[in-house]
Design a protein around this motif. Structure first.
Motif, PDB file in Angstrom:
ATOM      1  N   PRO A   1       0.823  -1.213   0.000  1.00  0.00           N
ATOM      2  CA  PRO A   1       0.000   0.000   0.000  1.00  0.00           C
ATOM      3  C   PRO A   1       0.856   1.260   0.000  1.00  0.00           C
ATOM      4  CG  PRO A   1       0.113  -0.930   2.209  1.00  0.00           C
ATOM      5  CD  PRO A   1       0.913  -1.840   1.328  1.00  0.00           C
ATOM      6  N   GLU A   2       2.154   1.106   0.227  1.00  0.00           N
ATOM      7  CA  GLU A   2       3.083   2.247   0.269  1.00  0.00           C
ATOM      8  C   GLU A   2       4.498   1.704   0.109  1.00  0.00           C
ATOM      9  OE1 GLU A   2       4.891   3.692   3.568  1.00  0.00           O
ATOM     10  OE2 GLU A   2       5.296   1.558   3.711  1.00  0.00           O
ATOM     11  N   GLY A   3       5.474   2.609  -0.046  1.00  0.00           N
ATOM     12  CA  GLY A   3       6.815   2.148  -0.395  1.00  0.00           C
ATOM     13  C   GLY A   3       7.853   2.163   0.715  1.00  0.00           C
TER      14      GLY A   3
ATOM     15  N   TYR B   1      -7.363  -0.266  -1.036  1.00  0.00           N
ATOM     16  CA  TYR B   1      -8.782  -0.442  -1.330  1.00  0.00           C
ATOM     17  C   TYR B   1      -9.535   0.729  -0.718  1.00  0.00           C
ATOM     18  CZ  TYR B   1     -13.175  -2.811  -2.139  1.00  0.00           C
ATOM     19  OH  TYR B   1     -14.426  -3.129  -2.589  1.00  0.00           O
ATOM     20  N   GLU B   2      -9.500   1.870  -1.429  1.00  0.00           N
ATOM     21  CA  GLU B   2     -10.206   3.067  -0.966  1.00  0.00           C
ATOM     22  C   GLU B   2     -11.382   3.311  -1.890  1.00  0.00           C
ATOM     23  OE1 GLU B   2      -7.868   6.396   0.819  1.00  0.00           O
ATOM     24  OE2 GLU B   2      -6.362   5.681  -0.587  1.00  0.00           O
ATOM     25  N   ARG B   3     -12.289   4.205  -1.488  1.00  0.00           N
ATOM     26  CA  ARG B   3     -13.416   4.537  -2.363  1.00  0.00           C
ATOM     27  C   ARG B   3     -12.891   5.411  -3.501  1.00  0.00           C
ATOM     28  NH1 ARG B   3     -17.051   8.284  -2.001  1.00  0.00           N
ATOM     29  NH2 ARG B   3     -16.278   9.021  -0.001  1.00  0.00           N
TER      30      ARG B   3
ATOM     31  N   VAL C   1      11.063   8.941  -1.863  1.00  0.00           N
ATOM     32  CA  VAL C   1      12.470   9.182  -1.560  1.00  0.00           C
ATOM     33  C   VAL C   1      12.708   8.875  -0.077  1.00  0.00           C
ATOM     34  CG1 VAL C   1      14.052  11.099  -1.149  1.00  0.00           C
ATOM     35  CG2 VAL C   1      12.857  10.946  -3.330  1.00  0.00           C
ATOM     36  N   GLU C   2      13.776   8.153   0.230  1.00  0.00           N
ATOM     37  CA  GLU C   2      14.076   7.853   1.641  1.00  0.00           C
ATOM     38  C   GLU C   2      15.542   8.207   1.926  1.00  0.00           C
ATOM     39  OE1 GLU C   2      11.381   7.049   3.162  1.00  0.00           O
ATOM     40  OE2 GLU C   2      10.149   6.092   1.635  1.00  0.00           O
ATOM     41  N   LEU C   3      15.729   9.067   2.903  1.00  0.00           N
ATOM     42  CA  LEU C   3      17.081   9.454   3.341  1.00  0.00           C
ATOM     43  C   LEU C   3      17.325   8.738   4.663  1.00  0.00           C
ATOM     44  CD1 LEU C   3      19.659  11.089   3.539  1.00  0.00           C
ATOM     45  CD2 LEU C   3      18.335  13.138   3.824  1.00  0.00           C
TER      46      LEU C   3
ATOM     47  N   VAL D   1      -1.218  14.852  10.871  1.00  0.00           N
ATOM     48  CA  VAL D   1      -0.756  13.753  11.731  1.00  0.00           C
ATOM     49  C   VAL D   1      -0.381  12.523  10.908  1.00  0.00           C
ATOM     50  CG1 VAL D   1      -1.881  14.464  13.858  1.00  0.00           C
ATOM     51  CG2 VAL D   1      -3.181  13.157  12.176  1.00  0.00           C
ATOM     52  N   ARG D   2      -0.831  12.506   9.595  1.00  0.00           N
ATOM     53  CA  ARG D   2      -0.493  11.423   8.671  1.00  0.00           C
ATOM     54  C   ARG D   2      -1.195  10.113   9.082  1.00  0.00           C
ATOM     55  NH1 ARG D   2       0.923  11.975   4.584  1.00  0.00           N
ATOM     56  NH2 ARG D   2       2.798  10.737   4.280  1.00  0.00           N
ATOM     57  N   GLY D   3      -1.441   9.290   8.085  1.00  0.00           N
ATOM     58  CA  GLY D   3      -2.233   8.084   8.328  1.00  0.00           C
ATOM     59  C   GLY D   3      -1.410   6.831   8.539  1.00  0.00           C
TER      60      GLY D   3
ATOM     61  N   TYR E   1       4.266   4.918  11.633  1.00  0.00           N
ATOM     62  CA  TYR E   1       5.709   4.884  11.896  1.00  0.00           C
ATOM     63  C   TYR E   1       6.347   6.254  12.115  1.00  0.00           C
ATOM     64  CZ  TYR E   1       5.645   5.009   6.657  1.00  0.00           C
ATOM     65  OH  TYR E   1       5.409   5.292   5.340  1.00  0.00           O
ATOM     66  N   TYR E   2       5.583   7.324  11.940  1.00  0.00           N
ATOM     67  CA  TYR E   2       6.218   8.645  12.016  1.00  0.00           C
ATOM     68  C   TYR E   2       6.604   9.062  13.429  1.00  0.00           C
ATOM     69  CZ  TYR E   2       4.944   9.271   7.151  1.00  0.00           C
ATOM     70  OH  TYR E   2       4.836   9.123   5.788  1.00  0.00           O
ATOM     71  N   THR E   3       7.729   9.741  13.512  1.00  0.00           N
ATOM     72  CA  THR E   3       8.170  10.389  14.749  1.00  0.00           C
ATOM     73  C   THR E   3       8.618  11.795  14.357  1.00  0.00           C
ATOM     74  OG1 THR E   3      10.344   9.448  14.299  1.00  0.00           O
ATOM     75  CG2 THR E   3       9.037   8.337  15.974  1.00  0.00           C
TER      76      THR E   3
HETATM   77  P1  HAM Z   1       0.968   8.830   1.922  1.00  0.00           P
HETATM   78  O1  HAM Z   1       0.662  10.209   2.388  1.00  0.00           O
HETATM   79  O2  HAM Z   1       0.067   7.750   2.387  1.00  0.00           O
HETATM   80  O3  HAM Z   1       2.464   8.544   2.386  1.00  0.00           O
HETATM   81  O4  HAM Z   1       1.044   8.796   0.358  1.00  0.00           O
HETATM   82  C1  HAM Z   1       1.847   9.708  -0.348  1.00  0.00           C
HETATM   83  C2  HAM Z   1       1.076  10.305  -1.512  1.00  0.00           C
HETATM   84  O5  HAM Z   1       0.539   9.253  -2.336  1.00  0.00           O
HETATM   85  C3  HAM Z   1      -0.178  11.098  -1.104  1.00  0.00           C
HETATM   86  O6  HAM Z   1       0.172  12.418  -0.721  1.00  0.00           O
HETATM   87  C4  HAM Z   1      -0.976  11.074  -2.388  1.00  0.00           C
HETATM   88  O7  HAM Z   1      -0.503  12.069  -3.287  1.00  0.00           O
HETATM   89  C5  HAM Z   1      -0.665   9.709  -2.958  1.00  0.00           C
HETATM   90  N1  HAM Z   1      -1.768   8.768  -2.651  1.00  0.00           N
HETATM   91  C6  HAM Z   1      -2.015   8.119  -1.505  1.00  0.00           C
HETATM   92  N2  HAM Z   1      -3.113   7.343  -1.620  1.00  0.00           N
HETATM   93  C7  HAM Z   1      -3.571   7.512  -2.876  1.00  0.00           C
HETATM   94  C8  HAM Z   1      -4.682   6.978  -3.619  1.00  0.00           C
HETATM   95  N3  HAM Z   1      -5.509   6.088  -3.094  1.00  0.00           N
HETATM   96  N4  HAM Z   1      -4.854   7.386  -4.900  1.00  0.00           N
HETATM   97  C9  HAM Z   1      -4.003   8.283  -5.464  1.00  0.00           C
HETATM   98  N5  HAM Z   1      -2.934   8.810  -4.820  1.00  0.00           N
HETATM   99  C10 HAM Z   1      -2.729   8.425  -3.541  1.00  0.00           C
HETATM  100  C11 HAM Z   1       3.126   7.386   2.147  1.00  0.00           C
HETATM  101  O8  HAM Z   1       2.720   6.496   1.443  1.00  0.00           O
HETATM  102  C12 HAM Z   1       4.489   7.349   2.794  1.00  0.00           C
HETATM  103  N6  HAM Z   1       5.127   6.042   2.474  1.00  0.00           N
HETATM  104  C13 HAM Z   1       5.360   8.500   2.327  1.00  0.00           C
HETATM  105  C14 HAM Z   1       6.698   8.485   2.984  1.00  0.00           C
HETATM  106  C15 HAM Z   1       7.872   8.129   2.406  1.00  0.00           C
HETATM  107  N7  HAM Z   1       6.949   8.765   4.251  1.00  0.00           N
HETATM  108  C16 HAM Z   1       8.242   8.623   4.487  1.00  0.00           C
HETATM  109  N8  HAM Z   1       8.811   8.224   3.385  1.00  0.00           N
END
Ligand code: HAM
Length: 420
Positions: free
Chosen positions: A78-80, A111-113, A127-129, A252-254, A257-259
């Motif tokens: 669901p994320e990277g 799986y979002e609406r 990007v990850e530093l 607050v982000r969804g 893992y954030y600190t």
């Molecule tokens: P996130 O805020 O969940 O963060 O997703 C980053 C970006 O992905 C969002 O700002 C949005 O532009 C796009 N995005 C998220 N969900 C959707 C969706 N269902 N459809 C289209 N675009 C979407 C992360 O995923 C973290 N991994 C970011 C991060 C990297 N934090 C630290 N390193």
């Protein structure tokens, strides 16, 4: 007909725009010394439960999870960030020295609406530093994100930052927030009633219950000395770089893992899905996944949302068409045209007719493809080794040798028509 799955897109005509966009973002990342990484699009479900967090919407409701034929629980990423940290630990990247600066680009699944700007398969550039606890790393990461937005021509973004504290100060704030929300508990939306126990911070960014969030205690007033000093330093750096930002305690982000530092980029006129990117610091994640304590920070842009922003700004680039269309006068020259096109394709974007069109049809197809030059090949041309090269924009034409074509089309020479 079998249709595509809801919330997914076919990228066909737009693929040139995507390529342009990804190249631009990549080049900025490469110029800042980041290295591309590619991890699998599916991982053990446990990875996301432990990193994104069991109590988050992503893990509770949005993951594409299935059992594979070997009975393992698998999840489409669901994320990277979590996969990259898994790869960092598994490939012992810390032994190569810190920081490790990695970027990635690819599909994510939630799986979002589905709605404008929200998909079930979407794409992120992230990007990850990895390896620095210092606020200068936060400043560099945010600067990099801004350079990327500027490189693709987006300059109306709003940067919002916040600090979510750390394991020392956040528990105290969580208790304070719970006490604040307790009297309204029955009036909150159904999601927030559940979040109250599981992840009370998420109440702050609920759109339905925004009126309660307005007067809620702000985390910035509850930060411990170290978190406050970190946040103050970051703000000072941003000021020194003349980067505009707004401190927004509702960011607050969804993801769990954030600190400390979190941030989001919002873009005007995108409707409800106006977050084009977001990120933050995750100082404990690598340790929580079984590595050593390696503080890190990163962000990701949503590619579809960047493209929507470019569309609303009317900033999508003019994608160049073909350089040369090789036109054959009749059937006998088709193979010669193909050979010449093949020779020219080492330098240029070229095409030839495969539809059996007549000369007029080939010319109009070349115009439709926004072609810069046409080369006409007939029996006579082949015999003489001289071809008619036409500039499709100006109408100018020359009789030239193949080597001349290369010079003229690449802009490195005038037509030498002495033996024409
Ligand atoms: P996130 O805020 O969940 O963060 O997703 C980053 C970006 O992905 C969002 O700002 C949005 O532009 C796009 N995005 C998220 N969900 C959707 C969706 N269902 N459809 C289209 N675009 C979407 C992360 O995923 C973290 N991994 C970011 C991060 C990297 N934090 C630290 N390193």
């Amino acid at each position: 007909m079998i249709s595509r799955i809801k919330g997914t897109n076919d990228i066909i005509e737009d693929s040139k725009i995507w390529k342009w966009l990804e190249e631009k973002l990549k080049n900025v990342a490469l110029n800042f010394g980041f290295v591309e990484t590619r991890t699998p699009i599916f991982e053990a479900t446990e990875l996301f439960n432990r990193s994104v967090g069991n109590e988050t919407d992503i893990v509770q409701k949005e993951m594409y999870t299935f059992e594979d034929k070997g009975g393992r629980s698998i999840t489409l990423r669901p994320e990277g960030t979590a996969p990259v940290m898994r790869a960092f630990i598994e490939n012992n990247l810390s032994s190569k020295g810190l920081p490790q600066k990695l970027f990635y680009c690819g599909p994510m699944f939630r799986y979002e609406r589905p709605q404008a700007g929200r998909l079930r398969q979407f794409h992120q550039f992230g990007v990850e530093l990895i390896g620095s606890a210092l606020p200068i790393a936060d400043a560099m990461t945010i600067l990099l994100a801004i350079e990327m937005l500027k490189a693709i021509g987006l300059d109306k973004f709003k940067l919002k930052i916040n600090s979510t504290g750390d394991e020392k100060c956040r528990p105290n704030y969580v208790e304070t927030l719970k006490a604040y929300y307790k009297p309204f508990l029955n009036d909150l939306c159904d999601d927030c009633k559940v979040r109250y126990d599981r992840n009370v911070l998420r109440l702050l960014d609920c759109k339905k219950d925004a009126k309660y969030a307005e007067n809620a205690p702000k985390i910035t007033g509850y930060l411990c000395d170290d978190c406050k000093a970190h946040f103050d330093k970051l703000k000072k750096y941003l000021d020194e770089m003349e980067i505009e930002y707004e401190v927004d305690p509702s960011i607050v982000r969804g993801l769990d893992y954030y600190t400390r530092t979190v941030f989001e980029f919002k873009y005007p006129n995108l409707g409800a899905q106006d977050a084009i990117g977001g990120g933050g610091r995750y100082d404990n994640l690598i340790e929580e996944l079984g590595g050593s304590k390696v503080p890190s920070i990163g962000f990701a842009f949503g590619i579809e949302r960047l493209i929507l922003a470019l569309e609303t700004e009317k900033r999508l680039p003019e994608i160049e068409g073909l350089d040369i269309y090789v036109i054959s006068i009749d059937e006998d020259q088709k193979i010669e045209a193909l050979k010449i096109a093949s020779a020219l394709s080492k330098y240029f974007k070229v095409d030839v007719d495969v539809m059996g069109r007549n000369v007029k049809g080939q010319f109009s197809h070349a115009s439709k493809e926004n072609t810069r030059y046409t080369v006409v090949i007939g029996e006579e041309e082949i015999k003489m080794g001289l071809f008619t090269l036409k500039n499709m924009k100006t109408g100018e034409q020359w009789k030239v040798k193949l080597s001349e074509i290369i010079k003229i089309v690449s802009g490195s020479g005038e037509a030498d028509t002495s033996d024409a």
